[in-house]
Design a protein around this motif. Structure first.
Motif, mmCIF file in Angstrom:
data_model
loop_
_atom_site.group_PDB
_atom_site.id
_atom_site.type_symbol
_atom_site.label_atom_id
_atom_site.label_comp_id
_atom_site.label_asym_id
_atom_site.label_seq_id
_atom_site.Cartn_x
_atom_site.Cartn_y
_atom_site.Cartn_z
ATOM 1 N N LEU A 1 15.703 21.950 31.888
ATOM 2 C CA LEU A 1 15.972 22.677 32.656
ATOM 3 C C LEU A 1 16.977 22.851 33.627
ATOM 4 C CD1 LEU A 1 12.723 23.787 35.576
ATOM 5 C CD2 LEU A 1 13.973 21.972 36.362
ATOM 6 N N TRP A 2 16.951 24.475 34.484
ATOM 7 C CA TRP A 2 18.306 25.157 34.698
ATOM 8 C C TRP A 2 17.670 26.469 35.802
ATOM 9 C CZ3 TRP A 2 20.700 29.683 33.955
ATOM 10 C CH2 TRP A 2 20.634 30.547 33.079
ATOM 11 N N ARG A 3 18.736 26.259 37.423
ATOM 12 C CA ARG A 3 17.932 26.843 37.809
ATOM 13 C C ARG A 3 19.519 27.363 38.363
ATOM 14 N NH1 ARG A 3 17.797 24.432 43.386
ATOM 15 N NH2 ARG A 3 18.984 22.366 42.442
ATOM 16 N N ILE A 4 18.747 29.082 39.245
ATOM 17 C CA ILE A 4 19.885 29.574 39.619
ATOM 18 C C ILE A 4 19.227 29.845 41.727
ATOM 19 C CG2 ILE A 4 20.821 32.372 40.417
ATOM 20 C CD1 ILE A 4 20.571 32.822 37.618
ATOM 21 N N ASN A 5 20.331 29.958 42.273
ATOM 22 C CA ASN A 5 19.552 29.344 43.280
ATOM 23 C C ASN A 5 20.791 30.779 44.282
ATOM 24 O OD1 ASN A 5 21.699 28.511 44.222
ATOM 25 N ND2 ASN A 5 20.637 26.190 45.105
ATOM 26 N N ALA A 6 19.579 30.856 45.960
ATOM 27 C CA ALA A 6 20.422 31.403 46.828
ATOM 28 C C ALA A 6 22.235 31.555 46.782
ATOM 29 C CB ALA A 6 20.576 31.334 47.970
ATOM 30 N N SER A 7 22.805 29.588 46.732
ATOM 31 C CA SER A 7 23.963 29.663 47.293
ATOM 32 C C SER A 7 24.953 30.019 45.945
ATOM 33 C CB SER A 7 24.315 28.484 47.446
ATOM 34 O OG SER A 7 23.461 28.066 48.039
ATOM 35 N N MET A 8 24.453 29.638 44.791
ATOM 36 C CA MET A 8 25.129 30.060 43.655
ATOM 37 C C MET A 8 25.497 31.251 43.901
ATOM 38 S SD MET A 8 23.077 28.304 41.163
ATOM 39 C CE MET A 8 23.844 28.475 39.264
ATOM 40 N N ALA B 1 28.221 32.490 45.795
ATOM 41 C CA ALA B 1 29.579 32.008 46.089
ATOM 42 C C ALA B 1 30.050 32.874 43.874
ATOM 43 C CB ALA B 1 29.020 30.986 45.267
ATOM 44 N N VAL B 2 29.060 33.698 43.887
ATOM 45 C CA VAL B 2 29.459 34.322 42.460
ATOM 46 C C VAL B 2 29.801 35.712 43.233
ATOM 47 C CG1 VAL B 2 29.249 35.588 40.334
ATOM 48 C CG2 VAL B 2 28.608 32.695 40.833
ATOM 49 N N ALA B 3 29.081 36.140 44.034
ATOM 50 C CA ALA B 3 28.794 37.151 44.383
ATOM 51 C C ALA B 3 30.929 37.567 45.233
ATOM 52 C CB ALA B 3 27.924 37.515 45.858
ATOM 53 N N VAL B 4 30.808 36.529 46.067
ATOM 54 C CA VAL B 4 32.324 35.862 47.354
ATOM 55 C C VAL B 4 33.436 36.010 45.811
ATOM 56 C CG1 VAL B 4 33.535 34.985 48.125
ATOM 57 C CG2 VAL B 4 31.255 35.467 48.614
ATOM 58 N N LEU B 5 32.932 35.082 44.206
ATOM 59 C CA LEU B 5 34.672 35.726 43.543
ATOM 60 C C LEU B 5 34.159 37.109 43.047
ATOM 61 C CD1 LEU B 5 36.580 33.772 42.112
ATOM 62 C CD2 LEU B 5 33.864 32.841 39.681
ATOM 63 N N GLY C 1 49.408 33.750 40.386
ATOM 64 C CA GLY C 1 47.974 33.115 40.709
ATOM 65 C C GLY C 1 46.975 33.886 39.986
ATOM 66 N N PHE C 2 45.603 33.228 39.222
ATOM 67 C CA PHE C 2 44.707 34.766 39.413
ATOM 68 C C PHE C 2 43.663 33.803 39.996
ATOM 69 C CE2 PHE C 2 47.207 35.065 36.193
ATOM 70 C CZ PHE C 2 47.116 36.271 36.218
ATOM 71 N N VAL C 3 42.717 34.510 40.751
ATOM 72 C CA VAL C 3 41.038 34.139 41.191
ATOM 73 C C VAL C 3 40.264 33.660 40.623
ATOM 74 C CG1 VAL C 3 40.238 36.139 41.887
ATOM 75 C CG2 VAL C 3 40.143 34.108 43.665
ATOM 76 N N LEU C 4 40.358 34.117 38.811
ATOM 77 C CA LEU C 4 39.106 33.056 38.284
ATOM 78 C C LEU C 4 39.905 31.979 38.125
ATOM 79 C CD1 LEU C 4 37.928 36.639 35.989
ATOM 80 C CD2 LEU C 4 37.003 35.316 37.500
ATOM 81 N N GLY C 5 40.840 31.818 37.853
ATOM 82 C CA GLY C 5 41.156 30.813 37.518
ATOM 83 C C GLY C 5 41.016 29.706 39.329
ATOM 84 N N THR C 6 40.922 29.955 39.866
ATOM 85 C CA THR C 6 40.318 29.402 40.900
ATOM 86 C C THR C 6 39.366 29.094 40.206
ATOM 87 O OG1 THR C 6 41.746 30.377 42.714
ATOM 88 C CG2 THR C 6 39.692 29.319 43.615
ATOM 89 N N GLY C 7 38.181 29.591 40.124
ATOM 90 C CA GLY C 7 36.802 29.736 39.742
ATOM 91 C C GLY C 7 37.171 28.348 38.940
ATOM 92 N N ALA C 8 38.178 28.180 37.686
ATOM 93 C CA ALA C 8 38.061 27.355 37.063
ATOM 94 C C ALA C 8 38.586 25.871 37.260
ATOM 95 C CB ALA C 8 38.823 27.539 35.804
#
Lengths: 350, 361
Positions: free
Chosen positions: A192-199, A202-206, A298-305
């Protein structure tokens, strides 16, 4: 992107066929190397986890792991994304942890007063924006160092949070509770895995950050400001250094406001002692993600990693059954490794 | 702080110039703020400014203020030297925690924690921690050339974890009267922390102002590469400055933790690095490096602890202290900012316009 223009063409090797494979790395843009290090670390940690904690019935590496990582660290991702903007200009924002606490408490108090959900959310984010704007004005107009300006705002936000309440305030609003518990689930049982509002937030901000930094004039200005010439190049290019410098702090503050709401969604309460040291977590995630603290690279995607590495350290420590203070020691060690890696890269570039 | 402005205001008598020179001094606004606060406290609580002699010991609110200023002053002394080289040391709060944890763990394990010799060893061990940590920071900064902010942040993040490892997650408590007296005793009627801070202050001042070290620090802060080419041993100097900062932080940790005799790794020295930096800034030293002002640190440290005390005297909740710290920090920085000064200069220039300008330098 910018650096490719300055990259000198690699000298043609005499015997291309004999070239060892790792030489191919030499052709890679050196700006990617720190991020490559982050991804390697991530892979290494996942490998260790997979080999140590997989059981016959379920793998360690799973959608569930990633969805849990995202749920637990969405606020940190948002904070780190905002921090990336500031660090790219060569600045720093120490206020974000305190802003998270302030926003959490303000949101809780506004619900007690009886304001409707959308108003509360907007006001919460705007509190962060105002804090960021204050830092930006202090830095740009009054020429106060970012470190001191954001330190002052950190004290300010922490003090205001204590004025709102020194006790933990529970958030009992129904709309907020349903927003916190809303999720789409996939799979069943162990998988089981899920997607919630915070996720999603956060991804939208990224994604917005990726667009802003890599595809707009504004993004170009942010990188230009970090090139340690006090914005001369940026103004020569006809971009606006002063405005940009204020904007990055506004962005960071706004992200801190959003993160405050995400953290409130996560804990369903506001508390004045949350977020002590959270700004360091964010800075550490940015550094681990390959952004140079001196700015410009730097890269903002790197920040995600970087945030994933950060979260994974905690998961591995917990799985290993070690006491929680080991987390800080490990994070320090990873930080040390990355700082030295960055140093080596910068030295070899010269 | 006496940088000449591009268009100097016309001369208007000696007194105005003298006044301007005083207000331009970096330490002016902090001292004003300190005096205003002390006065306000004195008015609010009449006994505030009294100092009494009891059993040969000095007592009173002002003495408490001095005692509370000792820790921030010790931290700020080291921080100021580091900042003079253009660096910063974020690890001091964590160093306080580690040093205290090591000292108290040693005392806890020793058969006779009350004897002077044991306490001396414990204190020495604590200070060694400072040397080791300072050497690590110095190595990162001076030898590897890593930015000071990030180099010292590593220990800021990891340090508290290390302190927790030493105390094994417990709050180690011991009883040892000699150790306790480091923080709460008296020497010739003066609280021990004040004496320690004063002695260290004099030593550091002599070190940087009576030897060439101070000049080296400033030259490194202005341009490290140029000073190296000019023959300053920039690496060794930078390195030793971080060691000094580490030792002073360790000492501050012992002085701060001694009265309670409890090594609480999570809370000892929490955010003290930021207080120390605030003291340095309030004391009129800019974070850019290259110039520093040790005397200002005393004003800064006193201002910080007076502020903390004033919040209590005015019967405000002590949790609101950060708010007032922020107000003072912003006010002092804005008052000293070039923006405001150039605005004031412009106004003065306009006011003086009708008069004939004799000589422009």
């Amino acid at each position: 992107m910018t650096g490719q223009l300055t990259q000198a063409p690699a000298p043609a090797p005499a015997t291309p066929a004999r070239r060892p494979w790792w030489r191919a790395l030499g052709n890679l843009d050196r700006r990617f190397l720190p991020v490559l290090g982050t991804l390697l670390t991530l892979a290494l940690m996942l490998g260790v986890g997979q080999s140590r904690y997989s059981t016959s019935r379920s793998d360690f590496i799973s959608m569930k792991l990633f969805s849990n990582l995202m749920v637990d660290n969405s606020y940190l991702l948002v904070l780190a994304v905002g921090m990336t903007f500031v660090i790219l200009t060569g600045g720093i924002d120490l206020s974000v942890g305190a802003v998270v606490a302030l926003v959490g408490l303000a949101v809780a108090r506004l619900f007690q007063v009886g304001l409707p959900l959308p108003v509360v959310l907007v006001v919460g984010v705007l509190i962060g924006t105002v804090c960021g704007l204050l830092i930006g004005v202090l830095v740009q107009v009054f020429d106060i160092q970012p470190f001191i300006a954001s330190l002052a705002v950190m004290f300010l936000a922490r003090g205001l949070a204590n004025v709102v309440s020194t006790n933990s305030l529970a958030i009992k609003d129904e709309g907020f509770a349903s927003l916190a518990s809303w999720s789409i689930t996939f799979g069943e049982g162990r998988s089981l895995w899920r997607i919630n509002a915070s996720m999603l937030i956060a991804v939208a901000v990224l994604l917005v950050a990726v667009y802003l930094l890599h595809y707009t004039r504004f993004g170009r200005s942010v990188y230009g400001l970090g090139s340690s010439d006090r914005g001369v190049a940026v103004s020569l290019m006809g971009l606006r250094p002063a405005r940009t410098r204020i904007w990055v702090y506004v962005i960071s503050g706004t992200c801190a406001g959003i993160a405050g709401i995400l953290f409130a969604l996560y804990t369903k309460s506001g508390y004045n002692l949350t977020g002590i040291g959270m700004e360091l977590d964010a800075i550490a995630a940015v550094v681990i993600g390959g952004t140079l603290l001196s700015g410009g690279v730097g890269f903002v995607l790197g920040t995600g990693a970087g945030v994933l590495v950060y979260g994974l350290i905690q998961v591995l420590i917990a799985r290993e059954g070690l006491d929680s203070w080991w987390t800080r020691v490990f994070i320090g060690a990873v930080l040390l490794a990355f700082v030295i890696l960055q140093r080596v890269i910068v030295t070899r570039r010269r | 702080m006496s940088t000449p402005t591009a268009t100097p205001p016309p001369t208007r008598g000696l007194s105005v110039q003298a006044l301007r020179r005083v207000t331009d001094h970096g330490i002016f606004w902090p001292v004003v703020a300190l005096l205003v606060l002390l006065l306000a406290c004195g008015l609010k609580s009449p006994g505030f400014l009294d100092v009494t002699l009891r059993d040969g010991h000095l007592f009173g609110q002002l003495i408490d203020l001095l005692r509370n200023s000792a820790t921030p002053l010790l931290l700020a002394l080291g921080m100021c030297l580091v900042i003079a080289t253009g660096g910063i040391d974020l690890s001091v709060g964590a160093v306080m925690a580690i040093a205290l944890a090591v000292s108290l763990t040693y005392l806890d394990g020793s058969p006779d924690p009350g004897s002077a010799a044991t306490v001396a060893v414990a204190v020495a061990l604590g200070l060694v921690v400072g040397v080791v940590v300072g050497a690590f920071n110095g190595f990162m900064v001076a030898a590897l050339g890593i930015q000071p902010f990030i180099a010292t942040m590593i220990l800021m993040v990891a340090g508290r974890g290390i302190a927790m490892l030493i105390t094994q997650g417990q709050i180690t408590t011991v009883t040892s009267p000699p150790f306790k007296s480091i923080g709460s005793g008296f020497v010739l009627g003066v609280p021990t922390p004040v004496v320690i801070a004063a002695v260290v202050f004099v030593l550091v001042t002599l070190l940087v102002r009576r030897t060439a070290l101070g000049m080296f620090l400033e030259s490194i802060g202005i341009n490290g590469e140029a000073s190296r080419l000019a023959g300053v041993r920039a690496r060794t100097t930078t390195w030793s400055v971080y060691v000094i900062a580490g030792v002073l932080a360790a000492l501050a940790g012992l002085v701060y933790g001694a009265p309670t005799m409890a090594a609480d790794a999570n809370n000892i020295g929490l955010l003290k690095e930021l207080d120390a930096i605030m003291v340095v800034v309030l004391g009129g030293t800019k974070l850019d490096g290259g110039r520093f002002n040790l005397g200002g640190l005393i004003a800064g440290a006193l201002l910080l602890s007076t502020l903390e005390r004033a919040v209590i005297i005015f019967e405000l909740p002590s949790q609101t202290t950060p708010l007032f710290k922020a107000v003072v920090l912003i006010a002092v920085c804005v008052a000293a900012s070039p923006f405001l000064r150039s605005r004031l200069d412009a106004r003065r220039l306009r006011a003086a316009q009708p008069r004939p300008v004799e000589v422009v330098r």
